[in-house]
Design an enzyme around this catalytic site. Structure first.
Site, PDB file in Angstrom:
ATOM      1  N   LYS A   1      -9.682  -6.962  -1.101  1.00 26.94           N
ATOM      2  CA  LYS A   1     -10.609  -7.287  -0.006  1.00 26.94           C
ATOM      3  C   LYS A   1     -11.909  -6.502  -0.098  1.00 26.94           C
ATOM      4  O   LYS A   1     -11.912  -5.337  -0.503  1.00 26.94           O
ATOM      5  CB  LYS A   1      -9.935  -7.000   1.346  1.00 26.94           C
ATOM      6  CG  LYS A   1      -8.521  -7.580   1.458  1.00 26.94           C
ATOM      7  CD  LYS A   1      -7.898  -7.399   2.831  1.00 26.94           C
ATOM      8  CE  LYS A   1      -6.415  -7.721   2.801  1.00 26.94           C
ATOM      9  NZ  LYS A   1      -5.550  -6.564   2.424  1.00 26.94           N
TER      10      LYS A   1
ATOM     11  N   TYR B   1      -8.140   0.647   1.272  1.00 24.55           N
ATOM     12  CA  TYR B   1      -6.840   1.340   1.242  1.00 24.55           C
ATOM     13  C   TYR B   1      -6.847   2.536   0.278  1.00 24.55           C
ATOM     14  O   TYR B   1      -5.984   3.405   0.365  1.00 24.55           O
ATOM     15  CB  TYR B   1      -5.685   0.400   0.834  1.00 24.55           C
ATOM     16  CG  TYR B   1      -5.464  -0.796   1.729  1.00 24.55           C
ATOM     17  CD1 TYR B   1      -6.022  -0.865   3.008  1.00 24.55           C
ATOM     18  CD2 TYR B   1      -4.678  -1.865   1.303  1.00 24.55           C
ATOM     19  CE1 TYR B   1      -5.816  -1.974   3.806  1.00 24.55           C
ATOM     20  CE2 TYR B   1      -4.465  -2.971   2.112  1.00 24.55           C
ATOM     21  CZ  TYR B   1      -5.050  -3.022   3.356  1.00 24.55           C
ATOM     22  OH  TYR B   1      -4.839  -4.126   4.139  1.00 24.55           O
TER      23      TYR B   1
ATOM     24  N   HIS C   1     -12.763  -8.604   4.407  1.00 22.66           N
ATOM     25  CA  HIS C   1     -11.717  -7.894   5.155  1.00 22.66           C
ATOM     26  C   HIS C   1     -11.868  -8.049   6.664  1.00 22.66           C
ATOM     27  O   HIS C   1     -10.872  -8.114   7.397  1.00 22.66           O
ATOM     28  CB  HIS C   1     -11.769  -6.409   4.774  1.00 22.66           C
ATOM     29  CG  HIS C   1     -10.499  -5.665   4.988  1.00 22.66           C
ATOM     30  ND1 HIS C   1     -10.038  -4.704   4.131  1.00 22.66           N
ATOM     31  CD2 HIS C   1      -9.571  -5.732   5.978  1.00 22.66           C
ATOM     32  CE1 HIS C   1      -8.883  -4.214   4.576  1.00 22.66           C
ATOM     33  NE2 HIS C   1      -8.588  -4.825   5.701  1.00 22.66           N
TER      34      HIS C   1
ATOM     35  N   ASP D   1      -0.729  -7.323  -2.039  1.00 22.61           N
ATOM     36  CA  ASP D   1      -1.903  -7.303  -1.165  1.00 22.61           C
ATOM     37  C   ASP D   1      -2.474  -5.883  -1.115  1.00 22.61           C
ATOM     38  O   ASP D   1      -1.795  -4.958  -0.690  1.00 22.61           O
ATOM     39  CB  ASP D   1      -1.481  -7.743   0.250  1.00 22.61           C
ATOM     40  CG  ASP D   1      -2.641  -7.753   1.237  1.00 22.61           C
ATOM     41  OD1 ASP D   1      -3.335  -8.780   1.309  1.00 22.61           O
ATOM     42  OD2 ASP D   1      -2.853  -6.736   1.925  1.00 22.61           O
TER      43      ASP D   1
HETATM   44  N1  LIG Z   1      -6.218  -7.630   6.543  1.00 22.30           N
HETATM   45  C1  LIG Z   1      -6.065  -6.605   7.339  1.00 22.30           C
HETATM   46  O1  LIG Z   1      -6.969  -6.236   8.096  1.00 22.30           O
HETATM   47  C2  LIG Z   1      -4.755  -5.874   7.339  1.00 22.30           C
HETATM   48  C3  LIG Z   1      -4.446  -5.000   8.397  1.00 22.30           C
HETATM   49  C4  LIG Z   1      -3.201  -4.372   8.401  1.00 22.30           C
HETATM   50  C5  LIG Z   1      -2.308  -4.603   7.364  1.00 22.30           C
HETATM   51  N2  LIG Z   1      -2.637  -5.436   6.330  1.00 22.30           N
HETATM   52  C6  LIG Z   1      -1.714  -5.689   5.198  1.00 22.30           C
HETATM   53  O2  LIG Z   1      -0.435  -6.023   5.701  1.00 22.30           O
HETATM   54  C7  LIG Z   1       0.525  -5.109   5.203  1.00 22.30           C
HETATM   55  C8  LIG Z   1       1.665  -4.937   6.176  1.00 22.30           C
HETATM   56  O3  LIG Z   1       1.237  -4.438   7.414  1.00 22.30           O
HETATM   57  P1  LIG Z   1       1.510  -2.942   7.881  1.00 22.30           P
HETATM   58  O4  LIG Z   1       1.538  -2.050   6.693  1.00 22.30           O
HETATM   59  O5  LIG Z   1       0.507  -2.664   8.926  1.00 22.30           O
HETATM   60  O6  LIG Z   1       2.918  -2.964   8.612  1.00 22.30           O
HETATM   61  P2  LIG Z   1       4.344  -3.649   8.463  1.00 22.30           P
HETATM   62  O7  LIG Z   1       4.536  -4.222   7.105  1.00 22.30           O
HETATM   63  O8  LIG Z   1       4.545  -4.527   9.634  1.00 22.30           O
HETATM   64  O9  LIG Z   1       5.305  -2.388   8.658  1.00 22.30           O
HETATM   65  C9  LIG Z   1       5.433  -1.393   7.692  1.00 22.30           C
HETATM   66  C10 LIG Z   1       6.419  -0.356   8.227  1.00 22.30           C
HETATM   67  O10 LIG Z   1       7.709  -0.961   8.363  1.00 22.30           O
HETATM   68  C11 LIG Z   1       8.681  -0.210   7.651  1.00 22.30           C
HETATM   69  N3  LIG Z   1       9.614  -1.200   7.101  1.00 22.30           N
HETATM   70  C12 LIG Z   1       9.404  -2.047   6.066  1.00 22.30           C
HETATM   71  N4  LIG Z   1      10.458  -2.844   5.854  1.00 22.30           N
HETATM   72  C13 LIG Z   1      11.380  -2.505   6.788  1.00 22.30           C
HETATM   73  C14 LIG Z   1      12.701  -2.967   7.078  1.00 22.30           C
HETATM   74  N5  LIG Z   1      13.257  -3.942   6.348  1.00 22.30           N
HETATM   75  N6  LIG Z   1      13.354  -2.387   8.100  1.00 22.30           N
HETATM   76  C15 LIG Z   1      12.788  -1.394   8.824  1.00 22.30           C
HETATM   77  N7  LIG Z   1      11.547  -0.912   8.596  1.00 22.30           N
HETATM   78  C16 LIG Z   1      10.844  -1.466   7.589  1.00 22.30           C
HETATM   79  C17 LIG Z   1       7.884   0.538   6.598  1.00 22.30           C
HETATM   80  O11 LIG Z   1       8.539   1.740   6.233  1.00 22.30           O
HETATM   81  P3  LIG Z   1       9.024   1.996   4.697  1.00 22.30           P
HETATM   82  O12 LIG Z   1       7.816   1.919   3.814  1.00 22.30           O
HETATM   83  O13 LIG Z   1       9.596   3.385   4.754  1.00 22.30           O
HETATM   84  O14 LIG Z   1      10.057   0.962   4.382  1.00 22.30           O
HETATM   85  C18 LIG Z   1       6.597   0.850   7.358  1.00 22.30           C
HETATM   86  O15 LIG Z   1       6.764   1.980   8.207  1.00 22.30           O
HETATM   87  C19 LIG Z   1      -0.307  -3.848   4.928  1.00 22.30           C
HETATM   88  O16 LIG Z   1       0.386  -2.953   4.092  1.00 22.30           O
HETATM   89  C20 LIG Z   1      -1.532  -4.450   4.321  1.00 22.30           C
HETATM   90  O17 LIG Z   1      -1.289  -4.820   2.974  1.00 22.30           O
HETATM   91  C21 LIG Z   1      -3.846  -6.087   6.325  1.00 22.30           C
END
Ligand SMILES: NC(=O)c1ccc[n+]([C@@H]2O[C@H](COP(=O)([O-])OP(=O)(O)OC[C@H]3O[C@@H](n4cnc5c(N)ncnc54)[C@H](OP(=O)(O)O)[C@@H]3O)[C@@H](O)[C@H]2O)c1
Ligand SMILES: *[C@@H]1O[C@H](CO)[C@@H](O)[C@H](O)[C@H]1NC(C)=O
Ligand SMILES: *[C@@H]1O[C@H](CO)[C@@H](O)[C@H](O)[C@H]1NC(C)=O
Length: 325
Positions: free
Chosen positions: A101, A72, A134, A67
């Protein structure tokens, strides 16, 4: 030597976890676990090069869905990671599912296809598997609000699909009332996906059931919510050491992170989890050998406070802002 190589190969293959696949409402198939590449939680030490490495590690671990988004700024690195994995013979393009997106500054119908072509160029691909609007609100080049209906933007998304630049089209951050707008146009293509925030403090029970009933798959972003780097001392529970989460982790012999991700999977939500750490990347996708039962799903949903980690609150009051209701 040969025996050792075979052993290594078998061992690696056994470690990789392939996610099951869902058939979308347009007939295309999507792996139901995606690597997130958003930069919202990236540490200061994390560079764009880490995104490329994360994509390669993810593909080695069995991920087939990545994704990304033009906003980004890492489509190039995502594309490089995919290209390197293909060059290594780990995977073919056809086996991969790439989501990107359209950003809000390209919402006029005739801007959509050119914006996607720019994304494809950065990705080094000739099509993506899924292209999402998006966010429902439109802005101009300076970020000022524009009153462009997302149904107009959708016509551009349909153009992109018709030109085979994307296999499927969908939306992101749309609320339930906005999702229903897409059903009025009898001749239009129904969105295949709505990608929205889903985590224990933002369970999204109503929106998810509306989407699923309409045949629109739900991708769940920021699955860890306030459990990870954005947490502050007064952020709401749960934490990874919450008694309920650790009890379920012990019961299923899984990690707390896997329990939270499985809570999405058990609700038919496709998790989108970001990590740039090799071990956590492999850990996160390894959730498909169990399902939480209804009571366990409900117990985690009790953390719900309808509280978002991503609220676009600077855009409150812009036309089509989705998070007022
Ligand atoms: N459509 C939208 O508007 C939108 C908005 C926000 C996000 N997104 C998408 O969704 C994805 C995920 O959301 P997000 O990046 O906001 O947050 P997330 O995936 O909920 O959290 C990422 C964080 O969690 C840590 N982490 C990952 N796996 C872990 C585990 N097993 N144990 C402990 N910590 C862990 C990562 O650190 P490390 O990297 O150090 O492991 C990072 O700090 C984004 O990357 C993006 O692709 C889309
Ligand atoms: C946006 O456009 C719609 C339809 O063209 C109109 O009804 C609405 O009042 C406009 N909103 C703003 C804030 O200009
Ligand atoms: C898109 O792909 C379909 C199926 O392969 C093909 O029939 C059609 O001609 C293609 N359209 C364009 C504009 O390339």
């Amino acid at each position: 030597m040969i025996v050792l190589l075979l052993f290594c190969f078998g061992f690696n293959a056994a470690l990789a976890v392939l996610a099951p696949v869902v058939t979308l409402n347009d007939g295309n198939k999507m792996p139901i676990f995606a690597l997130g590449t958003g930069r919202g939680t990236a540490k200061e030490t994390e560079s764009l090069e880490d995104v490329k490495q994360a994509v390669i590690w993810a593909i080695e671990a069995g991920y087939r869905h990545i994704d990304t988004a033009s906003i980004y700024g890492d489509e190039e690195q995502v594309g490089q990671g995919i290209a390197e994995a293909i060059a290594k013979g780990l995977v073919t393009r056809q086996e991969m599912f790439v989501t990107t997106k359209l950003w809000s500054d390209r919402h006029a119908r005739d801007q959509v296809v050119p914006a996607l072509k720019e994304s494809l160029k950065r990705l080094g691909l000739d099509y993506v598997d899924l292209y999402l609007i998006h966010f429902p609100s439109a802005v101009d080049d300076e970020g000022k609000p524009l009153n462009i209906s997302y149904l107009e933007t959708w016509k551009g998304m349909e153009d992109a699909k018709r030109q085979n630049l994307t296999k499927s089209i969908g939306i992101s951050n749309f609320n339930a009332a906005q999702v229903y707008d897409f059903l009025d146009d009898e001749h239009g293509i129904r969105p295949a996906v709505n990608e929205v925030e889903v985590n224990p403090t933002h369970a999204q029970e109503v929106l998810i059931s509306h989407c699923i009933n309409l045949g629109i798959a739900v991708m769940g972003y920021s699955p860890f919510g306030y459990m990870v780097s954005r947490k502050s001392a007064n952020a709401p529970p749960p934490r990874f050491d919450d008694p309920l989460i650790t009890e379920l982790a012990a019961k299923y012999k899984k990690t707390p992170a896997q329990i939270v991700l499985n809570w999405l999977y058990s609700r038919d939500v496709i998790p989108v989890a970001k990590s740039v750490n090799k071990k956590r990347i492999a850990e996160n996708i390894d959730i498909f050998d169990f399902r939480l039962n209804d009571e366990e799903i409900a117990a985690i949903a009790k953390f719900d406070k309808n509280l978002r980690v991503i609220d676009f609150k600077d855009w409150k009051g812009y036309p089509y802002y989705p998070f007022d209701y």
